[in-house]
Design a protein around this motif. Structure first.
Motif, PDB file in Angstrom:
ATOM      1  N   LEU A  67       0.832  -1.224   0.000  1.00  0.00           N
ATOM      2  CA  LEU A  67       0.000   0.000   0.000  1.00  0.00           C
ATOM      3  C   LEU A  67       0.852   1.253   0.000  1.00  0.00           C
ATOM      4  N   SER A  68       0.479   2.198  -0.853  1.00  0.00           N
ATOM      5  CA  SER A  68       1.131   3.518  -0.847  1.00  0.00           C
ATOM      6  C   SER A  68       0.060   4.607  -0.881  1.00  0.00           C
ATOM      7  N   LYS A  69       0.383   5.704  -0.214  1.00  0.00           N
ATOM      8  CA  LYS A  69      -0.589   6.827  -0.195  1.00  0.00           C
ATOM      9  C   LYS A  69       0.159   8.150  -0.007  1.00  0.00           C
ATOM     10  N   SER A  70      -0.172   9.134  -0.865  1.00  0.00           N
ATOM     11  CA  SER A  70       0.447  10.468  -0.744  1.00  0.00           C
ATOM     12  C   SER A  70      -0.657  11.513  -0.578  1.00  0.00           C
ATOM     13  N   PHE A  71      -0.310  12.608   0.045  1.00  0.00           N
ATOM     14  CA  PHE A  71      -1.243  13.745   0.157  1.00  0.00           C
ATOM     15  C   PHE A  71      -0.611  14.989  -0.413  1.00  0.00           C
ATOM     16  N   ASP A  72      -1.450  15.796  -1.061  1.00  0.00           N
ATOM     17  CA  ASP A  72      -0.982  17.128  -1.462  1.00  0.00           C
ATOM     18  C   ASP A  72      -1.134  18.045  -0.263  1.00  0.00           C
ATOM     19  N   THR A  73      -0.048  18.647   0.152  1.00  0.00           N
ATOM     20  CA  THR A  73      -0.146  19.617   1.246  1.00  0.00           C
ATOM     21  C   THR A  73       0.499  20.911   0.794  1.00  0.00           C
ATOM     22  N   ALA A  74       0.422  21.888   1.656  1.00  0.00           N
ATOM     23  CA  ALA A  74       0.987  23.185   1.327  1.00  0.00           C
ATOM     24  C   ALA A  74       2.501  23.073   1.103  1.00  0.00           C
ATOM     25  N   GLU A  75       3.129  22.087   1.762  1.00  0.00           N
ATOM     26  CA  GLU A  75       4.593  21.941   1.629  1.00  0.00           C
ATOM     27  C   GLU A  75       4.965  21.018   0.465  1.00  0.00           C
ATOM     28  N   GLY A  76       3.960  20.666  -0.349  1.00  0.00           N
ATOM     29  CA  GLY A  76       4.226  19.771  -1.477  1.00  0.00           C
ATOM     30  C   GLY A  76       3.656  18.393  -1.193  1.00  0.00           C
ATOM     31  N   VAL A  77       3.989  17.432  -2.079  1.00  0.00           N
ATOM     32  CA  VAL A  77       3.441  16.080  -1.930  1.00  0.00           C
ATOM     33  C   VAL A  77       4.169  15.376  -0.791  1.00  0.00           C
ATOM     34  N   VAL A  78       3.338  14.841   0.156  1.00  0.00           N
ATOM     35  CA  VAL A  78       3.936  14.119   1.274  1.00  0.00           C
ATOM     36  C   VAL A  78       3.561  12.642   1.143  1.00  0.00           C
ATOM     37  N   ARG A  79       4.538  11.812   1.137  1.00  0.00           N
ATOM     38  CA  ARG A  79       4.278  10.363   1.030  1.00  0.00           C
ATOM     39  C   ARG A  79       4.004   9.853   2.435  1.00  0.00           C
ATOM     40  N   VAL A  80       2.784   9.436   2.697  1.00  0.00           N
ATOM     41  CA  VAL A  80       2.410   9.047   4.050  1.00  0.00           C
ATOM     42  C   VAL A  80       2.627   7.550   4.264  1.00  0.00           C
ATOM     43  N   LEU A  81       2.257   6.756   3.247  1.00  0.00           N
ATOM     44  CA  LEU A  81       2.477   5.309   3.327  1.00  0.00           C
ATOM     45  C   LEU A  81       3.315   4.880   2.126  1.00  0.00           C
ATOM     46  N   ASN A  82       4.284   3.995   2.387  1.00  0.00           N
ATOM     47  CA  ASN A  82       5.192   3.614   1.317  1.00  0.00           C
ATOM     48  C   ASN A  82       5.375   2.089   1.321  1.00  0.00           C
ATOM     49  N   ASP A  83       4.621   1.472   0.415  1.00  0.00           N
ATOM     50  CA  ASP A  83       4.789   0.026   0.222  1.00  0.00           C
ATOM     51  C   ASP A  83       4.599  -0.758   1.528  1.00  0.00           C
ATOM     52  N   VAL A  84       3.456  -0.555   2.116  1.00  0.00           N
ATOM     53  CA  VAL A  84       3.165  -1.244   3.376  1.00  0.00           C
ATOM     54  C   VAL A  84       2.427  -2.549   3.094  1.00  0.00           C
ATOM     55  N   SER A  85       2.876  -3.606   3.700  1.00  0.00           N
ATOM     56  CA  SER A  85       2.168  -4.889   3.605  1.00  0.00           C
ATOM     57  C   SER A  85       2.036  -5.493   4.988  1.00  0.00           C
ATOM     58  N   LEU A  86       0.857  -5.994   5.298  1.00  0.00           N
ATOM     59  CA  LEU A  86       0.707  -6.754   6.530  1.00  0.00           C
ATOM     60  C   LEU A  86      -0.551  -7.607   6.445  1.00  0.00           C
ATOM     61  N   THR A  87      -0.687  -8.572   7.355  1.00  0.00           N
ATOM     62  CA  THR A  87      -1.854  -9.455   7.347  1.00  0.00           C
ATOM     63  C   THR A  87      -2.381  -9.601   8.762  1.00  0.00           C
ATOM     64  N   LEU A  88      -3.683  -9.989   8.809  1.00  0.00           N
ATOM     65  CA  LEU A  88      -4.327 -10.221  10.101  1.00  0.00           C
ATOM     66  C   LEU A  88      -5.310 -11.374   9.904  1.00  0.00           C
ATOM     67  N   ALA A  89      -5.180 -12.388  10.742  1.00  0.00           N
ATOM     68  CA  ALA A  89      -6.075 -13.541  10.603  1.00  0.00           C
ATOM     69  C   ALA A  89      -7.357 -13.296  11.378  1.00  0.00           C
ATOM     70  N   ALA A  90      -8.408 -14.021  11.043  1.00  0.00           N
ATOM     71  CA  ALA A  90      -9.704 -13.852  11.700  1.00  0.00           C
ATOM     72  C   ALA A  90      -9.561 -14.082  13.197  1.00  0.00           C
ATOM     73  N   GLY A  91     -10.226 -13.262  13.983  1.00  0.00           N
ATOM     74  CA  GLY A  91     -10.218 -13.414  15.426  1.00  0.00           C
ATOM     75  C   GLY A  91      -8.934 -12.944  16.082  1.00  0.00           C
TER      76      GLY A  91
END
Lengths: 358, 219, 816
Positions: free
Chosen positions: B8-32
């Motif tokens: 997962l990757s996610k960037s935001f446009d802010t006043a200071e320019g593009v900020v990369r908030v998430l960079n290639d995040v992977s994780l898993t969670l099993a039921a319960g």
């Protein structure tokens, strides 16, 4: 009495606040009115009534009276008729071409009350009527009316005279004790070098009694009165600035009418009629009468000569007049001075003085 | 696998320019299972949670919930996943001001068509909300409000509960009580939990921990 | 406080407006609208009143008594002469109308020789017009506006040239011509005086003029009065306008109050912080009050300009109404009165004070450390709501009392105000109840939330909803009244003007020629005569009519004895109109003085809508014996309605009667309805405006609420509801509110219509109207209300739909 002719014209058309802009036709002769003619003789009783063919006309009465307390006073009663167009014009319900003006006043030494009325002739609000020797001249409830109902009697032999203002009313009975007096040439009165004239006669021999009501009560009065009648169609000369007119009852029973017309160049045109005790008149032309102002008085912000020296050398007359009430100011739509006077000197007299143009 | 995040990757446009908030995040969670996501302020924890909840969209990567990929869904699809499968607990303003506590508790369950009155009664009893049921949110304390928020999320019996600093607005004692109740009831319901917190002490009480640092999972 | 402390405080307090420009706009717009509507109406009233005052003052009617003929007919000059010769100072006046059509002139003839100087037109007093020209040359006076609007078309060339040469007098009302009494008599073609003006001070020693009049039945004295018949007649019209103006002002204040309340609530946190930092309370409150005053002045100035514009644009219609209804001449150009401007600004300031007082008071009472919860503002306490509902119920009770037992115009309007205010106050209670019931009936969680949420937002929206309710009820009430009037009026016209054609001849000779020509050509010729007179001292008309089936079968009697018409026609009685009956309290069978010497029983009372004056009818032969001088010049014709136009042409060809002297029934109806429509144009305009203002009130409420809405909506969104649906729901909520308001407005509007028709109308105009309901009008109005509400909700809903998730998420946590 050119003075009053001019006065009337100006009064009607210049004086009322409404009329202050002057009368456009004043300087021009108006076509269509009857003209005064030296060859015409006055005819009575007809000439007591109105002459609508002429442009102007008046019934002008002044009286020198004394009340029950012995105080001298004067009474004025005037009705003027003025034609706005020749009498053969249209007669409408509101306009018959006649406009009427009335003045009335009572003057004591310390009190002067007066009233002014206007009327259009068409409504019957004012008028002059002569029927079977009965004369009636009226303005509203002001009346000059013959009392002698006998056929063929003189309309002026006995008359009643009434007037009413906001603060006075009078009701007088007048009895003539002498004949009518025709001024000038048998009533044809020449008034200036430029041949202006009017028909002019007087009844100066009235004995008066009656009552005068004021706000403080009723006064009984007696005395003498003088009625002037005059009519003409000729307009006023352009250079006349005012006039001084006087009528006098001498102790001797003689009487005098005189006036001086003031011109803007300072010259004067005078005229006089000496009347014997039996009514015989003698006319005096320009220059015979001399009127000299003696005493000035401030009234209504103006300086008015209320005392005069009057000389008629042909009659040995040299008198000084004083006003009963120097404040006899007629503050109407045109203001002028008119009031009773006394005279001393070569003769003693009572009378009336009128002064305009001050 | 209940939850499977891939690159997962996610960037935001802010006043200071593009900020990369998430960079290639992977994780898993099993039921319960439960997982604590820790990290400094601005590490991207909340953003990750919002992406999972379908409240925001990722720039790249995949989010699979019970094998269904969220990234391909439209607004309506995302809303449906949220309504039916996910219970959300936020730091504040969880509750609907117009509704009573009872109505708030039942709201999402009813919306999802899974209203179970006895389960909700159990929840409100356990959470100590019974005396408050007829009140409105503004009439109860912050700790009580967060208990309602927890109860509402559980009332749905969702597969996955996402919680963002659910006790962040509470004092330590209250926070511990609410968290304990939450974890007990979570176990009862069988739902999985992904919780964002910056508190190591809270994180330690969950089944697993992951640490986010400047947008990436710390090794 | 030191200077920079003040500056810092100012910056903190005023910064609010920079962050909420929409609130600032709503505040100023609300006050400006309120001021505009109120002051606009006031300007209209003032203009009309000054026209009346000018008309009254012009003749010295406000200073001088007048003598009139008892029967209202022109007075013979002999009366004037007699009075003058009795010594009384009186002056004749001739009045009349000249020409036809909208530019007809009102003529006034005066006698400058006898008129008291203060009564003279100023133009004559100051010499702008030479009196010789006025008196001798027939010069007349009129205003430039009269000349500019054009002279009536049917003048003779000589009259027209006289009028064209008029001297202009700016003080005269439009349509008024003043001339010498002789000049005006010439124009009018008759000589009789309309009235005699009596001087204030009469000469010494006369009995009072009233003694003279008391001895004569044929004349009456009308005392000097500042308001003539005209002002009495038009009072109700102006009261109507004023009521509308006030209503509009109230609606505007609702907007302002809501905005000020919100702005103050939102600044609570700021104020609290400032106070915590040591800013004293008093200067802070003064600062807020000063800010409010400044805003009020700005808004008042704007409102002034708007109000002037509004008045200027409505004035022609108001003049037309007053002219049509009462024959009152009102200038159609608006003057500017500084007093009016000052009053308007004062209203704006006062309005802001009323609207802001509670907010300021609450601010002053606020403990420093109380938490600033914007939500608290939204939820009024149940106690307050109960109190509000209680007051509302009490007011409605009062209104009911007035409706049942009240009489009089002022009381009528008071009842009306109680009705509207009471309804507005119980509206929130009503809506809360309805919403709770619906919410409790709903199984669906989302729908349940919608209604619960509506109920929660009720206190915040209730003021704008009250405004909408007022606007809607007024609309329903007034349109019901207008509709009822039109319905009754057209039906009545059909009955009353049953004849197909009406003619007016100029002379008895022409009348004879016309009837001779018509005899073989029409089904019936119905001659009638009328005179202007006075009954009970007020202007009225007396008609003489004959017995004919046209009247017997169609005359719109409200109540009548058997054979009323036939008995009346044979001189055994009189029938009178409703206005006369109500005015003087006549009932069927009472005796009625037709003339001072003739009293007849009242056989019937008929409806006579639109006529401000009393009217009585007697048999034509009786009429002729009473008024032998009044010739019969008017005729109603029964003939084939399709032949009317043809017949008119034939009459003109055969007898020379001008086409203007013939009116066919359709034309009369058209004229009557047009007059009527114009009368209510102003009402329509104000109605539309109040609805617009109410819509604006909702819009501003929604805008100012939109930030607070997020708190309500975010959890729903987070729980899985889409923004688009939420936005749609926002829209629906407002539409539902508008719908509920409309439903609630229905009974209120009908009650209002009842007040207008059965109480105010009777007092103001002298007749009562049956109420008709117009479902299509109501549906249209409902649709309009929904549209207004919908339009007002579009922008906030659109904003919500486009809201970034960020903003919503930001609510839940401060951390990303």
């Amino acid at each position: 009495m050119n003075a009053k002719l001019a006065f009337l014209l100006c009064l009607t058309f210049c004086a009322h606040p409404l009329f202050a802009q002057g009368f456009a036709g004043m300087g021009q002769a108006v076509e269509g009115f009857a003209q005064v003619d030296r060859t015409n003789k006055l005819v009575f009783p007809q000439d007591h009534g109105a002459h609508p063919a002429y442009r102007i006309e008046w019934w002008y009465l002044t009286a020198n009276l004394r009340d029950e307390e012995g105080q001298d006073l004067g009474v004025q009663w005037t009705v003027f008729r003025n034609a706005t167009r020749p009498a053969d014009g249209p007669q409408e319900a509101w306009d018959d071409g006649q406009i009427w003006l009335g003045h009335a006043a009572v003057t004591w030494a310390d009190r002067h009350v007066h009233a002014e009325r206007y009327a259009r002739g068409a409504t019957g609000q004012a008028g002059a009527d002569l029927r079977e020797n009965q004369l009636r001249v009226w303005m509203d409830d002001w009346q000059l009316q013959s009392l002698d109902m006998a056929p063929g009697s003189d309309p002026l032999a006995e008359i009643s005279l009434t007037a009413r203002g906001a603060d006075f009313a009078y009701d007088l009975t007048l009895a003539a004790t002498g004949p009518l007096v025709l001024h000038g040439e048998a009533g044809f009165s020449i008034k200036s070098e430029s041949a202006q004239a009017s028909y002019y006669f007087s009844q100066p021999f009235f004995e008066v009694e009656g009552t005068i009501s004021l706000t403080d009560g009723v006064h009984k009065v007696t005395g003498h009165a003088w009625l002037d009648r005059e009519w003409s169609s000729q307009p006023l000369a352009a250079d006349q600035s005012g006039w001084d007119w006087v009528s006098l009852h001498f102790d001797t029973g003689e009487k005098l009418m005189g006036f001086a017309l003031r011109s803007t160049d300072g010259s004067r045109f005078t005229s006089a009629t000496w009347i014997e005790a039996d009514g015989t008149p003698t006319a005096y032309g320009n220059g015979a009468l001399r009127m000299t102002p003696m005493e000035l008085h401030e009234v209504a912000g103006r300086s008015v000569p209320v005392g005069w020296n009057i000389q008629l050398p042909a009659r040995g007359l040299d008198i000084t007049t004083t006003a009963l009430n120097p404040d006899a100011w007629m503050a109407g739509s045109i203001p002028y001075w008119e009031g009773p006077i006394r005279a001393t000197g070569s003769h003693r007299a009572q009378g009336y003085l009128e002064m305009t143009g001050y | 696998m209940l939850l499977d995040l891939r690159h997962l990757s996610k960037s935001f446009d802010t006043a200071e320019g593009v900020v990369r908030v998430l960079n290639d995040v992977s994780l898993t969670l099993a039921a319960g299972q439960s997982l604590a996501l820790t990290g400094e302020s601005g590490a991207g924890k909340s953003t990750l949670l919002h992406l999972v909840a379908g409240l925001e969209r990722a720039d790249a990567g995949q989010i699979l919930i019970n094998g269904q990929d969220l990234t391909g869904l439209d607004d309506a699809g995302l809303a449906q996943i949220r309504r039916k499968s996910i219970g959300l607990v936020f730091q504040q303003f969880n509750l609907i001001p117009a509704l009573t506590i009872a109505e708030n508790l039942a709201f999402q369950a009813r919306l999802a068509g899974r209203h179970d009155p006895s389960w909700i009664a159990h929840l409100s009893r356990t959470l100590g909300l019974e005396p408050l049921l007829a009140r409105y949110p503004e009439e109860i304390s912050g700790g009580q409000q967060q208990r309602v928020a927890v109860g509402r999320a559980l009332a749905l019996k969702p597969d996955l509960i996402l919680a963002d600093e659910p006790t962040g607005n509470l004092d330590e004692e209250n926070a511990q009580i609410v968290l304990a109740l939450f974890l007990d009831l979570l176990a009862e319901s069988g739902a999985g939990l992904l919780m964002v917190t910056h508190s190591a002490r809270i994180a330690a009480q969950l089944g697993a921990q992951q640490h986010l640092q400047r947008g990436t999972i710390a090794p | 406080m030191r200077g920079d402390a003040i500056a810092a405080t100012l910056a903190a307090v005023l910064g609010h407006w920079r962050r909420h420009p929409m609130q600032l706009f709503a505040l100023i717009a609300g006050l400006a609208l309120a001021t505009a509507l109120w002051s606009g109406v006031q300007a209209l009233n003032a203009e009309a009143r000054s026209s009346y005052a000018r008309a009254a003052g012009l003749l010295g009617q406000d200073q001088f008594d007048r003598i009139l003929r008892t029967d209202g007919r022109p007075m013979d000059i002999a009366v004037f002469r007699t009075l003058r010769q009795s010594g009384y100072l009186v002056s004749p006046v001739i009045e009349g109308r000249l020409g036809s059509g909208p530019n007809a002139l009102r003529l006034l003839g005066i006698d400058p020789l006898t008129l008291p100087v203060p009564a003279l037109p100023e133009t004559l007093q100051d010499g702008t017009l030479n009196v010789n020209d006025f008196l001798l040359e027939g010069r007349v006076l009129m205003s430039e506006a009269t000349l500019a609007r054009g002279l009536p078309p049917d003048l003779t060339p000589s009259v027209e040239s006289r009028l064209m040469a008029a001297t202009l007098d700016p003080n005269l009302a439009t349509g008024l011509v003043i001339g010498d009494v002789a000049t005006i008599a010439r124009f009018l073609g008759h000589d009789g005086a309309t009235a005699l003006i009596a001087a204030a001070q009469q000469p010494l020693g006369l009995p009072p003029i009233t003694d003279w009049i008391a001895l004569r039945d044929e004349v009456v004295l009308q005392r000097a009065e500042t308001s003539g018949d005209l002002e009495r007649l038009t009072d109700s019209f102006h009261l109507n306008l004023t009521a509308f103006g006030f209503l509009a002002f109230a609606v505007g204040l609702f907007i302002t109050h809501a905005t000020i309340g919100l702005a103050f609530e939102q600044r609570r946190a700021t104020i609290r912080s400032l106070r915590a930092m040591g800013v004293p309370l008093r200067p802070l409150i003064l600062l807020l009050a000063g800010e409010l005053g400044l805003l009020a002045l700005v808004a008042g100035g704007l409102g002034l300009a708007l109000g002037y514009g509004l008045a200027a644009s409505l004035l022609p219609e108001v003049s037309a109404s007053l002219q049509g209804l009462y024959g009152a001449d009102i200038d159609s150009t608006l003057g500017f009165d500084p007093i009016w401007a000052v009053t308007a600004l004062a209203m704006s300031l006062g309005g802001a004070l009323i609207a802001g007082a509670s907010a300021l008071w609450r601010m002053a009472q606020l403990p420093i450390l109380q938490s600033a919860t914007p939500n608290a503002w939204g939820r009024a306490s149940a106690q307050l709501r109960r109190l509000q509902g209680g007051i509302g119920v009490a007011l409605l009770g009062l209104a009911l009392g007035v409706a049942l037992f009240g009489q009089g115009l002022i009381l009528g309007f008071a009842g009306l105000a109680a009705l509207l205010l009471g309804s507005a106050l119980i509206l929130p209670v009503f809506l809360a109840t309805v919403l709770r019931i619906i919410a409790n009936q709903t199984r669906d969680a989302y729908v349940h939330w919608i209604f619960a949420d509506m109920r929660l937002s009720l206190p915040a929206l209730s003021l704008s909803l009250m405004a909408l309710l007022l606007a809607l009820s007024t609309n329903i009430g007034v349109s019901t009244m207008v509709g009822s009037f039109r319905d009754t009026f057209t039906g009545w016209l059909d009955q009353r003007l049953a004849s197909e054609m009406y003619l007016t001849t100029a002379t008895p000779e022409q009348a004879a020629a016309v009837t001779a020509f018509l005899e073989p050509r029409v089904a019936a010729i119905l001659p009638f005569a009328l005179i202007e007179t006075r009954f009970g001292g007020l202007p009225a008309q007396l008609h003489g009519l004959i017995d004919h089936a046209t009247y017997r079968d169609h005359w719109p009697f409200l109540e009548a004895a058997d054979q009323a018409w036939s008995d009346m026609a044979t001189g055994q009685g009189v029938v009178i109109n409703e206005q006369l009956a109500r005015r003087d309290g006549y009932r069927l069978g009472d005796l009625f003085a037709v003339t001072p010497n003739l009293t007849l029983p009242i056989l019937g009372i008929y409806s006579d809508y639109g006529n401000p004056e009393g009217q009585a009818i007697i048999g034509l032969s009786l009429f002729q014996s009473l008024f032998p001088d009044t010739p019969i010049l008017r005729f109603a014709l029964r003939t084939d309605p399709n032949r009317v136009t043809e017949l008119a042409a034939e009459i003109t060809a055969a007898t020379g009667l001008s086409p203007q002297s013939m009116i066919n029934q359709t034309a009369v109806k058209d004229i009557s309805l047009r007059v009527f429509e114009q009368t209510f144009q102003v009402t329509y305009a104000l109605n539309a405006l109040t609805l617009g203002v109410a819509g604006f009130a909702i819009f501003t409420s929604l805008l100012t609420l939109s930030d607070m809405r997020l708190v309500q909506i975010a959890p729903i969104w987070a729980a899985g509801q889409r923004r688009r649906i939420l936005a749609g729901t926002e829209m629906l909520r407002i539409l539902a509110f508008a719908l509920f308001c409309s439903l609630f407005a229905l009974p209120v509007g009908f009650a209002l219509a009842h007040f207008l028709l059965a109480i105010i109308n009777v007092e103001a105009f002298g007749w009562r109207l049956p109420m008709s309901v117009f479902p299509t009008d109501l549906l249209k109005l409902g649709a309009m209300a929904l549209c207004a509400a919908g339009i007002s909700a579009i922008w906030p809903a659109w904003k919500l739909a486009r809201l970034s998730p960020h903003r919503l998420l930001g609510l839940f946590a401060h951390e990303r």
